[in-house]
Design an enzyme around this catalytic site. Sequence first.
Site, PDB file in Angstrom:
ATOM      1  N   TYR A  53     -10.843  -3.531   3.573  1.00  0.00           N
ATOM      2  CA  TYR A  53      -9.436  -3.371   3.963  1.00  0.00           C
ATOM      3  C   TYR A  53      -9.188  -3.918   5.365  1.00  0.00           C
ATOM      4  O   TYR A  53      -8.048  -4.075   5.785  1.00  0.00           O
ATOM      5  CB  TYR A  53      -8.990  -1.900   3.917  1.00  0.00           C
ATOM      6  CG  TYR A  53      -9.119  -1.224   2.566  1.00  0.00           C
ATOM      7  CD1 TYR A  53      -9.390  -1.971   1.419  1.00  0.00           C
ATOM      8  CD2 TYR A  53      -8.962   0.136   2.428  1.00  0.00           C
ATOM      9  CE1 TYR A  53      -9.522  -1.355   0.183  1.00  0.00           C
ATOM     10  CE2 TYR A  53      -9.075   0.760   1.194  1.00  0.00           C
ATOM     11  CZ  TYR A  53      -9.366   0.011   0.076  1.00  0.00           C
ATOM     12  OH  TYR A  53      -9.493   0.629  -1.140  1.00  0.00           O
ATOM     13  N   HIS A 111     -18.182   0.275  -3.426  1.00  0.00           N
ATOM     14  CA  HIS A 111     -16.774  -0.030  -3.743  1.00  0.00           C
ATOM     15  C   HIS A 111     -16.555  -0.486  -5.197  1.00  0.00           C
ATOM     16  O   HIS A 111     -15.655  -0.007  -5.883  1.00  0.00           O
ATOM     17  CB  HIS A 111     -16.269  -1.101  -2.765  1.00  0.00           C
ATOM     18  CG  HIS A 111     -14.779  -1.192  -2.654  1.00  0.00           C
ATOM     19  ND1 HIS A 111     -14.150  -1.621  -1.514  1.00  0.00           N
ATOM     20  CD2 HIS A 111     -13.785  -0.927  -3.529  1.00  0.00           C
ATOM     21  CE1 HIS A 111     -12.841  -1.611  -1.699  1.00  0.00           C
ATOM     22  NE2 HIS A 111     -12.597  -1.191  -2.924  1.00  0.00           N
TER      23      HIS A 111
HETATM   24  N1  LIG Z   1     -11.453   1.723  -4.906  1.00  0.00           N
HETATM   25  C1  LIG Z   1     -10.661   0.712  -5.222  1.00  0.00           C
HETATM   26  O1  LIG Z   1     -11.081  -0.256  -5.854  1.00  0.00           O
HETATM   27  C2  LIG Z   1      -9.234   0.750  -4.818  1.00  0.00           C
HETATM   28  C3  LIG Z   1      -8.807   1.718  -3.919  1.00  0.00           C
HETATM   29  N2  LIG Z   1      -7.486   1.769  -3.519  1.00  0.00           N
HETATM   30  C4  LIG Z   1      -7.090   2.871  -2.608  1.00  0.00           C
HETATM   31  O2  LIG Z   1      -5.996   3.568  -3.207  1.00  0.00           O
HETATM   32  C5  LIG Z   1      -4.940   3.665  -2.252  1.00  0.00           C
HETATM   33  C6  LIG Z   1      -3.597   3.775  -2.927  1.00  0.00           C
HETATM   34  O3  LIG Z   1      -3.401   2.699  -3.827  1.00  0.00           O
HETATM   35  P1  LIG Z   1      -2.248   1.600  -3.671  1.00  0.00           P
HETATM   36  O4  LIG Z   1      -2.725   0.389  -4.349  1.00  0.00           O
HETATM   37  O5  LIG Z   1      -1.831   1.526  -2.260  1.00  0.00           O
HETATM   38  O6  LIG Z   1      -1.082   2.152  -4.603  1.00  0.00           O
HETATM   39  P2  LIG Z   1      -0.137   3.449  -4.667  1.00  0.00           P
HETATM   40  O7  LIG Z   1      -0.050   3.813  -6.089  1.00  0.00           O
HETATM   41  O8  LIG Z   1      -0.537   4.456  -3.667  1.00  0.00           O
HETATM   42  O9  LIG Z   1       1.284   2.834  -4.282  1.00  0.00           O
HETATM   43  C7  LIG Z   1       1.565   2.377  -3.014  1.00  0.00           C
HETATM   44  C8  LIG Z   1       2.937   1.675  -3.054  1.00  0.00           C
HETATM   45  O10 LIG Z   1       3.926   2.596  -3.488  1.00  0.00           O
HETATM   46  C9  LIG Z   1       4.920   2.761  -2.470  1.00  0.00           C
HETATM   47  N3  LIG Z   1       5.223   4.195  -2.425  1.00  0.00           N
HETATM   48  C10 LIG Z   1       4.430   5.195  -1.919  1.00  0.00           C
HETATM   49  N4  LIG Z   1       5.002   6.391  -2.104  1.00  0.00           N
HETATM   50  C11 LIG Z   1       6.186   6.162  -2.741  1.00  0.00           C
HETATM   51  C12 LIG Z   1       7.218   7.013  -3.210  1.00  0.00           C
HETATM   52  N5  LIG Z   1       7.144   8.328  -3.076  1.00  0.00           N
HETATM   53  N6  LIG Z   1       8.283   6.422  -3.796  1.00  0.00           N
HETATM   54  C13 LIG Z   1       8.355   5.095  -3.943  1.00  0.00           C
HETATM   55  N7  LIG Z   1       7.399   4.236  -3.530  1.00  0.00           N
HETATM   56  C14 LIG Z   1       6.313   4.773  -2.946  1.00  0.00           C
HETATM   57  C15 LIG Z   1       4.313   2.242  -1.198  1.00  0.00           C
HETATM   58  O11 LIG Z   1       5.296   1.682  -0.377  1.00  0.00           O
HETATM   59  P3  LIG Z   1       5.643   2.262   1.106  1.00  0.00           P
HETATM   60  O12 LIG Z   1       4.403   2.088   1.930  1.00  0.00           O
HETATM   61  O13 LIG Z   1       6.769   1.396   1.562  1.00  0.00           O
HETATM   62  O14 LIG Z   1       6.018   3.691   0.919  1.00  0.00           O
HETATM   63  C16 LIG Z   1       3.364   1.154  -1.726  1.00  0.00           C
HETATM   64  O15 LIG Z   1       4.079  -0.057  -1.968  1.00  0.00           O
HETATM   65  C17 LIG Z   1      -5.127   2.412  -1.391  1.00  0.00           C
HETATM   66  O16 LIG Z   1      -4.405   2.503  -0.191  1.00  0.00           O
HETATM   67  C18 LIG Z   1      -6.619   2.398  -1.234  1.00  0.00           C
HETATM   68  O17 LIG Z   1      -6.987   3.331  -0.233  1.00  0.00           O
HETATM   69  C19 LIG Z   1      -6.573   0.887  -4.023  1.00  0.00           C
HETATM   70  C20 LIG Z   1      -6.953  -0.106  -4.908  1.00  0.00           C
HETATM   71  C21 LIG Z   1      -8.315  -0.256  -5.357  1.00  0.00           C
HETATM   72  O1  LIG Z   2      -8.013  -2.101  -2.610  1.00  0.00           O
HETATM   73  C1  LIG Z   2      -9.133  -2.036  -3.103  1.00  0.00           C
HETATM   74  O2  LIG Z   2      -9.877  -1.074  -2.869  1.00  0.00           O
HETATM   75  C2  LIG Z   2      -9.632  -3.073  -3.989  1.00  0.00           C
HETATM   76  O3  LIG Z   2     -10.691  -2.895  -4.512  1.00  0.00           O
HETATM   77  C3  LIG Z   2      -8.895  -4.348  -4.269  1.00  0.00           C
HETATM   78  O4  LIG Z   2      -9.298  -4.859  -5.524  1.00  0.00           O
HETATM   79  C4  LIG Z   2      -7.406  -4.328  -4.191  1.00  0.00           C
HETATM   80  O5  LIG Z   2      -6.921  -3.379  -5.061  1.00  0.00           O
HETATM   81  C5  LIG Z   2      -6.832  -5.665  -4.404  1.00  0.00           C
HETATM   82  O6  LIG Z   2      -6.888  -6.463  -3.514  1.00  0.00           O
HETATM   83  C6  LIG Z   2      -6.203  -5.997  -5.698  1.00  0.00           C
HETATM   84  O7  LIG Z   2      -5.685  -7.263  -5.698  1.00  0.00           O
END
Ligand SMILES: NC(=O)C1=CN([C@@H]2O[C@H](COP(=O)(O)OP(=O)(O)OC[C@H]3O[C@@H](n4cnc5c(N)ncnc54)[C@H](OP(=O)(O)O)[C@@H]3O)[C@@H](O)[C@H]2O)C=CC1
Ligand SMILES: O=C(O)C(=O)[C@@H](O)[C@H](O)C(=O)CO
Length: 281
Positions: A53, A111
């Site tokens: 990240y 990860h």
């Molecule tokens: N282990 C892995 O492979 C992965 C881990 N992750 C982790 O998971 C976390 C969360 O996942 P993420 O992909 O960010 O997706 P989320 O499902 O948390 O959605 C985030 C999005 O939703 C918006 N949002 C948040 N709260 C609201 C609400 N109450 N109403 C409307 N819109 C909302 C945010 O915008 P805004 O900021 O404008 O509120 C942002 O655009 C990541 O930050 C990361 O830490 C993610 C992907 C892969």
């Molecule tokens: O965000 C994470 O933790 C990921 O593993 C990524 O794959 C991320 O979700 C992404 O870049 C998807 O396009």
Amino acid sequence: MWDMAIPTHTLNDGSVLPAIGFGTYPLKDDEAVSGIVSAIEAGYRLLDTAVNYGNEREVGEAVRVCGLPREELLVASKIPGRDHEYDAAIASVHGSLERLGLDYLDLHFVHWPNPSVGKYAEAWRALVDLREEGLVRSIGVSNFTAAHLDRVIAETGVTPAVNQIELHPYFPQVEMRAVNAERGIQTESWSPLGKRQAPFAEPAVADAAEVHGVTPGQVILRWQVQLGSIPIPKSAAPDRQRANLDVFGFELTDAEMSAITALGRSDGRLFGGDPDTHEEM
Ligand SMILES: NC(=O)C1=CN([C@@H]2O[C@H](COP(=O)(O)OP(=O)(O)OC[C@H]3O[C@@H](n4cnc5c(N)ncnc54)[C@H](OP(=O)(O)O)[C@@H]3O)[C@@H](O)[C@H]2O)C=CC1
Ligand SMILES: O=C(O)C(=O)[C@@H](O)[C@H](O)C(=O)CO
């Protein structure tokens, strides 16, 4: 540990996690520090970052300036695919600690399994050893299938405490939640709201929101909590951060839970991140 009325889960190693955490991707730079500080002020205590990240420095900075003692916060990071060899994995965690400016991590993940590289069990062995050293309190994996889990358990005798997987209404992970539960592994949900394709307008979500007088986002996060998974929603906006945390004052019925789970579809993954084939270095 924290004073808000947030329920907790006790992991298979005895550590305790709050029932909801804060996702930090893709927050960067000043927006990351101020966004994470406001999340902590809202009541989040579990912060989720990763080497990939590029914001571990910002997470560490937020921990230092937020005003809470370090021990009241839980910081989680992740070893990237390029560092699965044992020595590289050890170095990766030391690098995370250095960038965070912390002397221990509460939780650290492998990860992605990157099975074509085939070295995820080495990264897992490194985490087992780092936990013995006390540099990492709890160790987990992310995006692991049953086969990946069983391999690391067979090779080390140590079961991951947490498996962080993609989980949202379009991809409810019925099977993987059972796989984790059978092994005593806590499920965490990444992209718990469904990211930008959030299913807020789906009748199963919108109708429950109206009935309970809450927002669609709160319905989805409450669904996650009642499934027993720990969601880690990301929001840069303090009002949405607070709303996303405020999901412990109402309860979805069995019918509402089932209707949301029924939104799942075979092509529901957000970007096709199948752990058997996705390569994330
Ligand atoms: N282990 C892995 O492979 C992965 C881990 N992750 C982790 O998971 C976390 C969360 O996942 P993420 O992909 O960010 O997706 P989320 O499902 O948390 O959605 C985030 C999005 O939703 C918006 N949002 C948040 N709260 C609201 C609400 N109450 N109403 C409307 N819109 C909302 C945010 O915008 P805004 O900021 O404008 O509120 C942002 O655009 C990541 O930050 C990361 O830490 C993610 C992907 C892969
Ligand atoms: O965000 C994470 O933790 C990921 O593993 C990524 O794959 C991320 O979700 C992404 O870049 C998807 O396009």
